[in-house]
Design an enzyme around this catalytic site. Structure first.
Site, PDB file in Angstrom:
ATOM      1  N   GLU A   3      -1.779  -8.852   4.213  1.00 29.79           N
ATOM      2  CA  GLU A   3      -1.677  -8.017   3.024  1.00 29.79           C
ATOM      3  C   GLU A   3      -2.122  -8.870   1.839  1.00 29.79           C
ATOM      4  OE1 GLU A   3       1.965  -5.829   2.728  1.00 29.79           O
ATOM      5  OE2 GLU A   3       2.139  -5.553   4.884  1.00 29.79           O
ATOM      6  N   LYS A  58      -6.901  -6.161  -0.533  1.00 33.57           N
ATOM      7  CA  LYS A  58      -6.950  -6.915   0.720  1.00 33.57           C
ATOM      8  C   LYS A  58      -8.351  -7.404   1.046  1.00 33.57           C
ATOM      9  CE  LYS A  58      -3.499  -3.778   2.656  1.00 33.57           C
ATOM     10  NZ  LYS A  58      -3.249  -2.904   3.813  1.00 33.57           N
ATOM     11  N   ARG A 255       4.218   5.583   9.144  1.00 35.91           N
ATOM     12  CA  ARG A 255       4.442   4.141   9.275  1.00 35.91           C
ATOM     13  C   ARG A 255       5.916   3.829   9.436  1.00 35.91           C
ATOM     14  NH1 ARG A 255      -0.097   1.226   7.840  1.00 35.91           N
ATOM     15  NH2 ARG A 255       1.035  -0.451   8.865  1.00 35.91           N
TER      16      ARG A 255
END
Ligand SMILES: [Zn+2]
Length: 266
Positions: A3, A58, A255
């Site tokens: 990340e 990212k 998620r």
């Protein structure tokens, strides 16, 4: 999974190559190259110099510089690390790792792009306009966005909070782990709708995001110490480091999400 803080760590790794000349580029697995053949990739980069690397969300962006009389349009190397990618220096005589996909050879050593799962990869932008094209698809960098724009972009998406925070076109850089950590610090439930957040809550969220990212960027990863939610993700009996309540795990926006039902009420 890399990340924003991890990619910032990779930026510091790549920084060692600044002002060094690429002696050679070896592509051991052309599957990681996106939209370009190995030959073209090698031709575009051989004998160029790496310039100061930048990060946006990212993405790691490495501009190149040429020798004198180089053409005005200089290519950029754009790296994404997917789920399992990383960047590291190895001595020239170090054995090739089975997941070393691309090796940039410098006199000071080899900069290796290593990735097991090959979910994303390496792009080459022929000129700055192509870099701008990529950045136009991304929201502002999560470490640098100001509070007002943060609040405005989040509420405009009209969704549940966690998927909105992870949407790279809203805000670039946050992933599953950092989003859970920030929401827990801000004491806000991940399932809340972005439109029902008060300006106080949005301010709190922005402050916690900034503090968390600054600490994590210094470490080059999201810290997993005992006072961090992240430090408890993989424990069998997960408890909130603030109030000891059993942490709850469910799926939000597809998620796996961890939160504390006491600190983050509905
Ligand atoms: Zn708690």
């Amino acid at each position: 999974m890399p990340e924003l803080p991890d990619v910032e760590g990779f930026r510091r790794v790549a920084q060692r190559a600044t002002n060094h000349q690429v002696r050679d580029v070896r592509v051991h697995d052309a599957q990681v190259l996106r939209g370009i053949t190995s030959d073209s990739f090698q031709r575009a980069l051989r004998r160029r110099y790496f310039a100061e690397p930048r990060r946006h969300g990212k993405w790691l962006l490495i501009p190149t510089a040429g020798a004198a009389n180089a053409p005005a349009s200089l290519p950029w190397v754009l790296l994404h690390f997917g789920m399992t990618g990383n960047l590291q220096w190895c001595p020239h005589d170090a054995e090739l790792h089975q997941h070393d996909r691309v090796v940039f050879d410098f006199t000071i050593g080899e900069l290796r792009y290593r990735d097991m799962r090959k979910l994303t990869g390496i792009h080459l932008a022929r000129e700055l306009a192509e870099v701008d094209g990529l950045l136009a698809e991304l929201g502002p960098d999560a470490e640098r966005i100001e509070a007002a724009e943060f609040g405005e972009r989040l509420t405009r998406t009209r969704r549940r909070l966690k998927p909105a925070l992870m949407d790279q076109s809203v805000l670039a850089g946050l992933g599953n782990i950092s989003t859970d950590e920030i929401l827990w610090r801000a004491r806000i439930q991940p399932n809340r709708a972005t439109t029902e957040l008060t300006s106080e809550e949005l301010g709190q969220l922005h402050r916690e995001m900034r503090t968390m990212l600054r600490t994590a960027v210094r470490a080059g990863r999201i810290p997993d110490g005992a006072s961090w939610l992240t430090g408890h993700r993989d424990e069998p009996d997960r408890r909130c480091p603030r109030c000891s309540t059993a942490l709850r795990r469910s799926r939000v926006g597809g998620r796996s999400t961890l939160w504390c039902p006491t600190c983050q009420p509905d």
